[in-house]
Scaffold this motif. Sequence first.
Motif, PDB file in Angstrom:
ATOM      1  N   ILE A  72       0.893  -1.178  -0.049  1.00 60.36           N
ATOM      2  CA  ILE A  72       0.133   0.130   0.041  1.00 60.36           C
ATOM      3  C   ILE A  72       0.846   1.310  -0.066  1.00 60.36           C
ATOM      4  O   ILE A  72       0.572   2.221  -0.735  1.00 60.36           O
ATOM      5  N   PHE A  73       2.081   0.950   0.732  1.00 60.40           N
ATOM      6  CA  PHE A  73       2.813   2.276   0.673  1.00 60.40           C
ATOM      7  C   PHE A  73       3.343   2.612  -0.832  1.00 60.40           C
ATOM      8  O   PHE A  73       3.910   3.629  -1.179  1.00 60.40           O
ATOM      9  N   ASP A  74       3.543   1.572  -1.815  1.00 58.26           N
ATOM     10  CA  ASP A  74       3.991   1.960  -2.911  1.00 58.26           C
ATOM     11  C   ASP A  74       2.843   3.106  -3.806  1.00 58.26           C
ATOM     12  O   ASP A  74       3.330   3.805  -4.718  1.00 58.26           O
ATOM     13  N   VAL A  75       1.434   3.039  -3.343  1.00 57.92           N
ATOM     14  CA  VAL A  75       0.495   3.901  -3.993  1.00 57.92           C
ATOM     15  C   VAL A  75       0.217   5.193  -2.968  1.00 57.92           C
ATOM     16  O   VAL A  75      -0.669   5.858  -3.371  1.00 57.92           O
ATOM     17  N   ALA A  76       0.798   5.264  -1.875  1.00 56.38           N
ATOM     18  CA  ALA A  76       0.484   6.411  -0.980  1.00 56.38           C
ATOM     19  C   ALA A  76       1.512   7.695  -1.190  1.00 56.38           C
ATOM     20  O   ALA A  76       2.557   7.614  -1.283  1.00 56.38           O
ATOM     21  N   ASP A  77       0.596   8.310  -0.921  1.00 58.94           N
ATOM     22  CA  ASP A  77       1.172   9.810  -0.829  1.00 58.94           C
ATOM     23  C   ASP A  77       1.917   9.970   0.513  1.00 58.94           C
ATOM     24  O   ASP A  77       3.207  10.717   0.713  1.00 58.94           O
ATOM     25  N   VAL A  78       1.364   9.869   1.444  1.00 58.51           N
ATOM     26  CA  VAL A  78       2.035   9.722   2.735  1.00 58.51           C
ATOM     27  C   VAL A  78       1.773   8.309   3.584  1.00 58.51           C
ATOM     28  O   VAL A  78       0.571   7.913   3.374  1.00 58.51           O
ATOM     29  N   GLY A  79       3.011   7.835   4.148  1.00 56.72           N
ATOM     30  CA  GLY A  79       2.898   6.669   4.555  1.00 56.72           C
ATOM     31  C   GLY A  79       3.324   6.750   6.223  1.00 56.72           C
ATOM     32  O   GLY A  79       4.282   7.529   6.492  1.00 56.72           O
ATOM     33  N   ILE A  80       2.435   6.265   7.142  1.00 54.66           N
ATOM     34  CA  ILE A  80       2.777   6.094   8.461  1.00 54.66           C
ATOM     35  C   ILE A  80       2.867   4.642   8.840  1.00 54.66           C
ATOM     36  O   ILE A  80       2.188   3.805   8.914  1.00 54.66           O
ATOM     37  N   VAL A  81       3.869   4.423   9.362  1.00 54.60           N
ATOM     38  CA  VAL A  81       4.360   2.880   9.749  1.00 54.60           C
ATOM     39  C   VAL A  81       3.885   2.932  11.415  1.00 54.60           C
ATOM     40  O   VAL A  81       4.478   3.677  12.171  1.00 54.60           O
ATOM     41  N   GLY A  82       2.896   2.323  11.643  1.00 55.91           N
ATOM     42  CA  GLY A  82       2.592   2.188  12.976  1.00 55.91           C
ATOM     43  C   GLY A  82       1.262   1.341  13.284  1.00 55.91           C
ATOM     44  O   GLY A  82       0.652   0.637  12.213  1.00 55.91           O
ATOM     45  N   ASP A  83       0.851   1.289  14.473  1.00 54.68           N
ATOM     46  CA  ASP A  83      -0.422   0.672  14.897  1.00 54.68           C
ATOM     47  C   ASP A  83      -1.803   1.191  14.672  1.00 54.68           C
ATOM     48  O   ASP A  83      -1.988   2.355  15.329  1.00 54.68           O
ATOM     49  N   VAL A  84      -2.662   0.967  13.868  1.00 53.13           N
ATOM     50  CA  VAL A  84      -3.970   1.676  13.680  1.00 53.13           C
ATOM     51  C   VAL A  84      -4.477   2.069  15.004  1.00 53.13           C
ATOM     52  O   VAL A  84      -5.198   3.116  15.129  1.00 53.13           O
ATOM     53  N   LYS A  85      -4.304   1.196  15.857  1.00 52.16           N
ATOM     54  CA  LYS A  85      -5.355   1.153  16.949  1.00 52.16           C
ATOM     55  C   LYS A  85      -4.811   2.122  17.998  1.00 52.16           C
ATOM     56  O   LYS A  85      -5.565   2.823  18.670  1.00 52.16           O
ATOM     57  N   VAL A  86      -3.289   2.519  17.827  1.00 47.95           N
ATOM     58  CA  VAL A  86      -2.839   3.793  18.337  1.00 47.95           C
ATOM     59  C   VAL A  86      -3.124   5.252  17.640  1.00 47.95           C
ATOM     60  O   VAL A  86      -3.510   5.960  18.231  1.00 47.95           O
ATOM     61  N   ILE A  87      -2.585   5.041  16.598  1.00 51.69           N
ATOM     62  CA  ILE A  87      -2.682   6.177  15.610  1.00 51.69           C
ATOM     63  C   ILE A  87      -4.052   6.892  15.385  1.00 51.69           C
ATOM     64  O   ILE A  87      -4.341   7.925  15.459  1.00 51.69           O
ATOM     65  N   ILE A  88      -5.111   5.959  15.074  1.00 54.79           N
ATOM     66  CA  ILE A  88      -6.306   6.518  14.776  1.00 54.79           C
ATOM     67  C   ILE A  88      -7.064   7.559  15.874  1.00 54.79           C
ATOM     68  O   ILE A  88      -7.442   8.470  15.941  1.00 54.79           O
ATOM     69  N   PRO A  89      -7.163   6.756  17.196  1.00 58.79           N
ATOM     70  CA  PRO A  89      -7.825   7.618  18.087  1.00 58.79           C
ATOM     71  C   PRO A  89      -6.871   8.788  18.354  1.00 58.79           C
ATOM     72  O   PRO A  89      -7.609   9.852  18.791  1.00 58.79           O
ATOM     73  N   LYS A  90      -5.704   8.878  18.218  1.00 59.00           N
ATOM     74  CA  LYS A  90      -4.949  10.085  18.555  1.00 59.00           C
ATOM     75  C   LYS A  90      -5.103  11.082  17.569  1.00 59.00           C
ATOM     76  O   LYS A  90      -5.308  12.233  17.786  1.00 59.00           O
ATOM     77  N   LEU A  91      -5.182  10.535  16.365  1.00 58.71           N
ATOM     78  CA  LEU A  91      -5.608  11.471  15.322  1.00 58.71           C
ATOM     79  C   LEU A  91      -6.886  12.068  15.189  1.00 58.71           C
ATOM     80  O   LEU A  91      -7.156  13.496  15.125  1.00 58.71           O
ATOM     81  N   THR A  92      -7.810  11.321  15.642  1.00 66.59           N
ATOM     82  CA  THR A  92      -9.246  12.040  15.826  1.00 66.59           C
ATOM     83  C   THR A  92      -9.227  12.972  16.924  1.00 66.59           C
ATOM     84  O   THR A  92      -9.692  13.955  16.791  1.00 66.59           O
TER      85      THR A  92
END
Length: 338
Positions: A310-330
């Motif tokens: 998925i990183f090959d087609v991404a403009d921005v890539g974040i390597v990490g755990d969605v369960k940590v990143i998504i609530p923080k982002l929200t």
Amino acid sequence: MSKDIYVVVEQRDGLVAKVGLELIGEATKLAADLGQKVVGVLLGDKIKEKTQSLIEYGADEVVYVEDPMLAEYVTEPYAKALAAVIKECDPEIVLFGATSIGRDLAPRVASRIHTGLTADCTKLDIDVFKANEEDPGQKLLFMTRPAFGGNIMATILCKNYRPQMATVRPGVMKRLDKDTTRKGEIREIKVEFVPSDMNVVIREVVKEKHKKSDITEAKVLVSGGRGIGSPDFFGTLKELADVLGGDISSSRANVDAGWAAKDRQVGQTGKTVRPDLYLACGISGAIQHVAGMEGSECVIAINKNDTAPIFDVADVGIVGDVKVIIPKLTDALKKYKL
Ligand code: FAD
């Protein structure tokens, strides 16, 4: 001699379908390569007033058939009307949206007028086909679609019959900006219907009570893959989507697992989407998924595996755990909005 590119534009209750306008946009490029015109085709009852909008989105001309027999979509009368248009106008190419109506109508008409049809195309080009060195070649429509379970892309030609016909999935092509100054010829084609053309009786048309949101219309999509770990996490993705004014979608893995509804699926066997922002959360980026979202304006991928495709087609890539990143982002976005 066959000429011009005809685009069959679907309408329901006088509302012109988006995919028809997308195809007109694509047809203008093909027509420029052929040195021919784009002609929109509208079938229905009392639809004359809708014809001008096809010109505004890029058609050079519009032909329409108007009759009470065409008030609701029914295969027989629609196939008769379109076959009559094709017989009278002799188009070089006819394009349809790969919607439930297009998928029903296009093969019926192809067999009636005895030509070929390539279904579910993802790419259309005009190119020269030469059978051998001596052959001067002819300009043909190169119709590309996934084949063998999506593992290869096949390009299909219709060399010997006219028109060349294709269906294209909604969301794959881009519609042009509306230009209300555009002018073009609008022509009615008369078709004589007889009562036996209506071979079914429509007793009632039942409309869906609660119109579900359509992921192909969303400007922002927060999409969950198997990496989200549980169906409940879609609730967390929805919270983020709400903050961003968007909607949620899914990879097929979650649809197959019963975590998400089929109408949320992005990809080759799901829907093709082109949002301004596609947030891929725990999605590996399999070719069949990417086929449905690579036209997105900006792709942000969150994946804990830094080699995920998925990183090959991404403009921005974040390597990490969605369960940590998504609530923080929200939370961060909520604060930013306050
Ligand atoms: P996986 O491939 O299992 O990937 C999960 C990803 O999540 C991995 O990259 C992993 O590193 C990451 N991850 C795991 N935990 C976390 C975490 N906590 N935080 C961050 N990242 C994490 N697929 C579609 O999507 N749409 C289609 O329309 C479609 N059509 C298909 C048609 C055919 C004919 C075939 C054969 C397949 C089709 N597929 C389709 C299936 C496709 O090949 C893949 O199997 C599917 O897309 C995989 O879904 P996924 O990325 O969610 O899951």
